[in-house]
Design a protein around this motif. Structure first.
Motif, short mmCIF file in Angstrom:
data_model
loop_
_atom_site.label_atom_id
_atom_site.label_comp_id
_atom_site.label_asym_id
_atom_site.label_seq_id
_atom_site.Cartn_x
_atom_site.Cartn_y
_atom_site.Cartn_z
N LEU A 105 14.34 5.70 13.10
CA LEU A 105 13.73 5.71 11.78
C LEU A 105 12.58 4.71 11.74
N CYS A 106 11.46 5.17 11.22
CA CYS A 106 10.30 4.30 11.05
C CYS A 106 9.93 4.32 9.57
N VAL A 107 9.35 3.23 9.10
CA VAL A 107 8.97 3.11 7.70
C VAL A 107 7.48 2.83 7.62
N TYR A 108 6.81 3.57 6.73
CA TYR A 108 5.37 3.41 6.53
C TYR A 108 5.06 3.20 5.06
N GLU A 109 4.06 2.41 4.80
CA GLU A 109 3.55 2.26 3.45
C GLU A 109 2.17 2.93 3.42
N VAL A 110 1.93 3.71 2.39
CA VAL A 110 0.65 4.40 2.26
C VAL A 110 -0.01 3.98 0.97
N ARG A 111 -1.26 3.61 1.07
CA ARG A 111 -2.07 3.29 -0.11
C ARG A 111 -3.14 4.36 -0.21
N ILE A 112 -3.24 4.97 -1.37
CA ILE A 112 -4.23 6.02 -1.59
C ILE A 112 -5.23 5.51 -2.62
N THR A 113 -6.49 5.55 -2.26
CA THR A 113 -7.56 5.09 -3.14
C THR A 113 -8.64 6.16 -3.24
N ASP A 114 -9.51 6.02 -4.24
CA ASP A 114 -10.68 6.88 -4.31
C ASP A 114 -11.91 6.06 -3.92
N GLN A 115 -13.06 6.65 -4.05
CA GLN A 115 -14.30 5.98 -3.61
C GLN A 115 -14.66 4.79 -4.49
N LYS A 116 -14.03 4.65 -5.64
CA LYS A 116 -14.32 3.54 -6.54
C LYS A 116 -13.49 2.35 -6.19
#
Length: 116
Positions: A105-116
Motif C-alpha cells: 500500500l502506498c499513500v499519495y497526497e494530491v493538490r489540484i490548483t488552477d492557473q490563478k
C-alpha cells in the motif's frame, strides 16, 4: 527508469484520461503532475467543474506517481475536500506527491490548483 518514456506511455495508453483531456506532464520518483483544460462539457448543473474532473485528474496523477516505481497499481480509496471550483477556460493541475511507499500500500497526497 526513463521517466520521459514512462510519461509518454501513460499518455498514450490511458483512453479514459485522453477522452477527458487529461495529460501527464511530468513523472519522477514518487511524484507526477497532470493537467486538464476545463470546457463546457465539464460543467455540473450548478455551473462549476464537476467533481469527477477533479477526482479523475487526481487518480491519473497518483497512478503516474505510483508507476514511477516500475509497476502498475490501482487506487484503493480516496478522500477529497473542495475549497474552490474551476470554470470554463480554466486549466487545472494535479500534483501527486508520495507520502508513504509500502510493499502492498502506498499513500499519495494530491493538490489540484488552477492557473490563478
Amino acid at each position: 527508469m526513463d521517466f520521459r518514456k514512462l510519461t509518454e506511455y501513460r499518455n498514450t495508453h490511458n483512453p479514459y484520461a485522453a477522452r477527458l483531456g487529461i495529460v501527464v506532464e511530468e513523472i519522477r520518483l514518487g511524484y507526477a503532475r497532470a493537467v486538464k483544460s476545463i470546457g463546457p462539457d465539464d460543467m455540473n448543473p450548478v455551473g462549476v467543474a464537476h467533481g469527477g474532473c477533479y477526482l479523475s485528474i487526481a487518480d491519473v496523477a497518483c497512478g503516474g506517481a505510483m508507476a514511477s516505481h516500475g509497476f502498475a497499481a490501482v487506487t484503493t480509496g480516496t478522500e477529497y475536500h473542495f475549497f474552490r471550483s474551476a470554470g470554463v477556460g480554466d486549466t487545472i493541475t494535479a500534483e501527486a506527491q508520495e507520502i508513504k511507499y509500502g510493499r502492498s500500500l502506498c499513500v499519495y497526497e494530491v493538490r489540484i490548483t488552477d492557473q490563478k
